[in-house]
Design an enzyme around this catalytic site. Structure first.
Site, PDB file in Angstrom:
ATOM      1  N   LYS B  53       0.777  -1.015   0.010  1.00  0.00           N
ATOM      2  CA  LYS B  53      -0.017  -0.072  -0.072  1.00  0.00           C
ATOM      3  C   LYS B  53       0.830   1.292  -0.006  1.00  0.00           C
ATOM      4  CE  LYS B  53      -4.583  -1.368   0.233  1.00  0.00           C
ATOM      5  NZ  LYS B  53      -5.721  -0.811  -0.620  1.00  0.00           N
ATOM      6  N   SER B 303       0.355 -10.014  -0.612  1.00  0.00           N
ATOM      7  CA  SER B 303       0.221  -8.438  -0.778  1.00  0.00           C
ATOM      8  C   SER B 303       0.389  -7.845   0.813  1.00  0.00           C
ATOM      9  CB  SER B 303      -1.305  -8.257  -0.728  1.00  0.00           C
ATOM     10  OG  SER B 303      -2.094  -9.360   0.024  1.00  0.00           O
TER      11      SER B 303
END
Lengths: 315, 315
Positions: B53, B303
């Site tokens: 992110k 992720s």
């Protein structure tokens, strides 16, 4: 005694290059903030078989093959990581692998040896059983740490540290029998001569500290008392002691509680699944027995990642 | 709607390069053996803040700064990873970060936001609270997925996959709101045009599948029903839906049991500490909903790694 040279390590690197991973060198922002020193991790838990041990085992068999003396089988002894490495190297070169392992090994380490077709003999007397297996089968021993070929193979970890990152000021290496420390010291002493090279042992399994203090090899009363199951060497090696005396700045000891805390700390900070043995460097920093150079570069060698998640979560 | 281009992704890469890690691309020998396909992992759990992110959040603030519109503060909403990313990016650029988070977030995710000085507002209505915070403070929203700058930043994951490894045949990407999938698809479609790009969602939090089937954005009845706490997007985005329709081959869904099993599987196979959301790709392979190309190259995008060890060990 003749020491392994940087050229031996370079030769090992070219031998094993295609069959091992070049693990990355990873910056840890949380650990760097904690110590005010740039902390880099060399994550050998990501290596094939889950530990650095493939480097030395493969280098030995490939060297023997180059010299025309590759045997039909080898024997060894191991808490598990070297066993898996010998099994994988043997599988790749068509060499049978029989390994003496402790009576109560880490479950995932047993699976790992079996995955690569290794044969396990469980015993409380690792070195004695290894010798007996060698005599029984007529196979040479691919010792876990006290062979120049093994030391040269483990040294490729140090070669990669120096090639891939900034010049280190401090390199912290976990110590069982001293093969990894010896090999890394050969490479780092040659390529980053100002770096401080420190080995870290569990207080309760301190074969190298005992040997350094006595000036000779001394058996450890009970090397199995530590949580760091990969560092339970019953004694240091002749070759490894010689390398440590010539090339290593210091070997320090840390208590088991600190190892357990640091184990969880490494996993949470680096997001790498490591085994307790890999946490010795962080344990040394957190207990203050070794100080990270302020504003400098510190490398933690994370030796392996074969462990059980339940044990980790219970820390 | 105008799509993000490969040039936008390249521009993002040069903007964020010095402030993010270029994560490695790691071969997994056990997973490759399991599927008869070379399996590579892109471990964004190793990224600063423990997830991809930071790429999108940093790119957005840096882009705004370049355009002279950097605000004094931003608001957002997040299960935690985007919140930490916005907090870190804000800290680096002197921008206040206020983020709406769920009422029962993962503990380590809260710590992570606090570490970087982010301010947390807990709420059951993430998007509504974000809008209210924007109005209250007069700050723009740095949305977690539905901004071109965020998509371009996440696309650097795909850029690195294509630059650092062999040409992929299949790329599997976890999907929450679709920002990572959209960005990766921009890069991979441009640089490895024959690759199959597949998004993977939890069955119970399937905003993108619902949107693709309906041809428009559809709210998810209860996105919080999944173990994959990072993928609880309440709806897909307008931008992300457009990217997925134009560039992605397929979005598939996997049941939560399969995610839990695959979570443990990723950690044990790769020796990387990941969070459940990172296991969606392996879950898709293990359930057979996606097939790894035999003899080909499959990339699993992992992720993030912000999770609690106790939950993992209980799987």
């Amino acid at each position: 005694m003749e020491l392994v040279t940087i050229n031996d390590v370079r030769a090992a690197a070219s031998r094993i290059g295609g069959l091992t991973l070049r693990t990355p060198l990873l910056d840890s922002e949380p650990l760097s903030a904690e110590f005010g020193s740039r902390i880099l991790a060399k994550p050998e838990n990501l290596q094939h078989t889950g530990s650095f041990k493939v480097r030395g085992a493969l280098n030995t068999l490939l060297d023997w093959r180059d010299r025309g003396i590759l045997p039909a089988g080898v024997v060894s002894f191991s808490a598990g990581n070297h066993a898996a490495a010998v099994a994988r190297a043997g599988e790749q070169l068509g060499v049978r692998a029989i390994v003496a392992m402790p009576t109560e090994p880490v479950a995932s380490k047993v699976e790992n040896v079996v995955r690569y077709g290794g044969e396990i003999v469980r015993t409380a007397d690792l070195a004695g059983t290894c010798a007996a297996l060698a005599a029984e089968h007529g196979y040479p021993a691919l010792y876990p740490f006290d062979l120049p070929e093994v030391i040269a193979g483990q040294g490729t970890v140090g070669l990669e540290i120096c090639a891939d990152g900034p010049e280190p000021d401090l390199v912290l290496v976990p110590v069982g029998g001293g093969g990894l420390l010896s090999g890394v010291a050969v490479a780092v002493r040659a390529l980053a001569p100002r770096a401080r090279i420190v080995g870290v042992e569990p207080e309760t399994s301190n074969a190298m500290s005992l040997a350094v203090r006595a000036g000779e090899i001394v058996p450890v009363p009970d090397p199995t008392a530590t949580i760091a199951d990969g560092l339970m060497a019953p004694f240091a090696g002749r070759h490894t002691l010689a390398h440590v005396r010539a090339l290593v700045d210091e070997v320090v000891e840390v208590p088991d509680e600190a190892i357990g805390d640091a184990w969880r700390g490494v996993v949470e900070s680096t997001k790498l699944l490591v085994e307790p043995s890999a946490a010795l460097g962080l344990a040394a920093l957190r207990t203050g027995v070794v100080r990270a150079p302020p504003g400098g570069v510190t490398v933690l060698v994370l030796s392996g990642g074969n462990t059980d998640l339940g044990r980790l979560a219970a820390q």
